[in-house]
Design an enzyme around this catalytic site. Structure first.
Site, PDB file in Angstrom:
ATOM      1  CD  GLU A 195      -2.474   1.207   2.782  1.00 31.79           C
ATOM      2  OE1 GLU A 195      -3.401   2.008   2.946  1.00 31.79           O
ATOM      3  OE2 GLU A 195      -2.100   0.399   3.661  1.00 31.79           O
ATOM      4  CE  LYS A 252      -8.841   0.919   3.214  1.00 23.85           C
ATOM      5  NZ  LYS A 252      -7.861   1.384   4.215  1.00 23.85           N
ATOM      6  CB  CYS A 277      -5.451  -0.746   4.910  1.00 22.27           C
ATOM      7  SG  CYS A 277      -5.186  -0.157   6.596  1.00 22.27           S
TER       8      CYS A 277
END
Length: 543
Positions: free
Chosen positions: A291, A363, A413
């Site tokens: 990420e 995301k 995440c």
């Protein structure tokens, strides 16, 4: 009328705090070994069941359940302090207070579950076998139900769901059918059933022992049923194995967003991506970087740097997937996303600079205060030094990346905490596009140092693979970078806090588990039925 059990039923505050602290140790290996996590957790949870179900009042049950849970969350989530204090520049007292306030809030859910169980399904030393069964089942269903509420309320925070402690135990066999919340139901019921076996001091009544044994026997049977369920192959191989290189750059979090060190960080990741494979290791078809490998928006990077990355992809004849914050314009509006893009040597440069690559994942489940600011909390965020903190959400279903016959669905995440969010990618697309055969999580856990957060996150990823019968790869900045097979076993991993690459060969899988088809619906239905049965029996007894 039932009599309260004789003897010291309730632990003091120190004992409950200790039991809650032991409970916090069971969500990842270290200091406890992996084989001890499941049983230790059930025994610790049995303490919470005992002190609530047999409490003198619902209020006392709530207080004791809250104290047990507060200790669990305060210790189990201690690593949040590191992100707030060391990297967020929040004063130490405020960082401690933030962790304690969050723990106090999270403890409300199990405390309320215990109080409701005590109010509507209390137990006593002379309870009948049927009453013990219904009371312990109600306690388990309420605990699991409030775990689900915690996972969805205010965007949800399901970290330390009790199901995650059972990854290496037989109850994990229920995951492909019922998911983590179904596992929580079985786990909590088992803990309550064990709690019902407790014999007050001086009590030698064998008849009472037999009454308590019914619930324990049912719970044992449910837990043991997980063993044969875990042996079922819920998915089948699809295509040829994919050779993948996972990159762990190990950029210190305090340096990651320092503009002066941007070139150094990118150079390290570029070198790890471009390095020749070790002797005997096949060249990667896909290279996955963590990420926010690029800690600035893609249009802020010099196009000449993008050209170098494209040349590396061409030389390696591989697809490169990397975490990048994207800035683009949609319908005349600036849009900012925390994304993963995929490209190869033929990807046009303008797609890289514009963030419009064909392979892109945005995301969806954003972190409150870290990636978006809840209304009324700008004052808190202004106190922190957290960059890239106000993103737009991606759509629910996004097309998996197609690489050499495999279809890779990314999540970023802590998105892998939310099992239902991963399921749309497994389904065929609106035009009949194949569903995902491999799952990938890219993260930057550098915010939390070398703490339980890394190992707890790996346990969460392992459970997602069992639920979906899909392998999952994790590419992280500081660890734990790993390959997990479709049965939840860690096939390979890198040591944390060290730069390196992990070459793995991953077999994609196809087929849908019951959980992948129905999500949390099955577990919620069972929780509802358990509560109806327990409370319905109580009303019938009163009538």
């Amino acid at each position: 009328m039932s009599r309260a059990p004789r003897g010291p039923v309730l632990l003091g505050a120190a004992g409950l705090t200790l039991a809650g602290a032991v409970h916090a140790l069971t969500f990842a290996p270290g200091p406890l070994p992996d084989w001890a996590l499941a049983i230790t957790q059930i025994l610790a949870l049995a303490v919470a069941a005992r002190v609530t179900l047999y409490a003198p009042s619902a209020r006392q049950a709530w207080l004791r359940g809250w104290l047990f849970s507060f200790a669990t969350y305060a210790l189990g989530l201690y690593w949040i302090f590191i992100s707030l204090y060391r990297y967020g520049d929040l004063a130490a007292p405020l960082a401690v207070a933030a962790v304690l306030v969050l723990s106090a809030f999270l403890a409300l859910f199990p405390a309320t579950a215990g109080a409701l169980a005590r109010r509507y399904a209390p137990l006593a030393a002379d309870s009948t076998p049927a009453r013990v069964l219904s009371g312990t089942l109600a306690w388990g269903a309420l605990w699991a139900g409030f775990e689900w509420i915690r996972a969805v309320l205010l965007t949800g925070f399901p970290w330390l769901n009790i199901g995650y402690a059972q990854v290496d135990g037989p109850i994990a066999g229920w995951a492909p059918l019922l998911g983590v919340h179904g596992m929580a139901l079985v786990t909590a019921f088992a803990a309550a059933a064990i709690a019902s076996l407790w014999r007050p001091a001086g009590d030698r009544n064998a008849a009472r022992d037999s009454r308590r044994a019914l619930a324990a026997g049912v719970a044992l049977a449910l837990a043991a049923a997980g063993w044969p369920l875990s042996r079922i192959d819920w998915s089948a191989p699809s295509g040829e194995p994919l050779n993948v290189r996972l990159v762990q750059g190990n950029i210190e979090q305090s340096q990651k967003f320092d503009p002066a060190l941007l070139d150094q960080s990118l150079r390290r990741h570029l070198e790890l991506t471009a390095m020749a494979p070790a002797p005997g290791v096949p060249p990667p078809q896909l290279v996955i970087l963590p990420e926010t490998v690029l800690p600035i928006f893609q249009d802020q990077l010099d196009p000449r740097a993008w050209e170098v990355w494209r040349q590396v992809a061409a030389r390696r004849d591989a697809v490169i997937a990397m975490g990048v914050p994207i800035h683009d314009v949609v319908d005349g509006r600036d849009r900012y996303t925390n994304s993963v893009i995929g490209f190869d040597g033929k990807t046009p440069l303008e797609q890289l600079t514009g963030g419009s690559t064909a392979m892109r994942y945005d995301k969806r489940h954003l972190v409150p205060w870290g990636e978006y600011v809840p209304p009324g909390f700008h004052w808190f965020v202004d106190m922190l030094n957290i960059p890239l903190g106000d993103f737009d959400r991606g759509p629910a279903r996004q097309t998996p990346f197609a690489v050499d016959g495999q279809h890779i669905a990314f999540n970023i995440c802590y998105e892998d905490l939310f099992g239902p969010d991963l399921l749309p990618a497994l389904q065929p697309g609106p035009q009949g596009e194949p569903g995902a055969t491999i799952l990938v999580n890219v993260s930057n856990l550098g915010w939390f140092g070398d703490t339980w957060a890394l190992r707890q996150h790996l346990q969460i990823g392992r459970l997602r693979t069992i639920e979906t019968a899909r392998p999952m790869l994790t590419a992280t900045n500081t660890g734990i970078t790993a390959a997990i097979d479709a049965k939840g076993h860690v096939a390979a991993q890198l040591a944390p806090l060290q730069p390196g690459v992990l070459p793995v060969s991953v077999q994609g899988m196809t087929g849908l588990t019951p959980y992948a088809r129905f999500g949390d619906k099955s577990a919620l239905a069972l929780i509802g039925l358990a509560l109806i049965a327990a409370f319905g029996r109580r009303r019938a007894r009163r009538g």
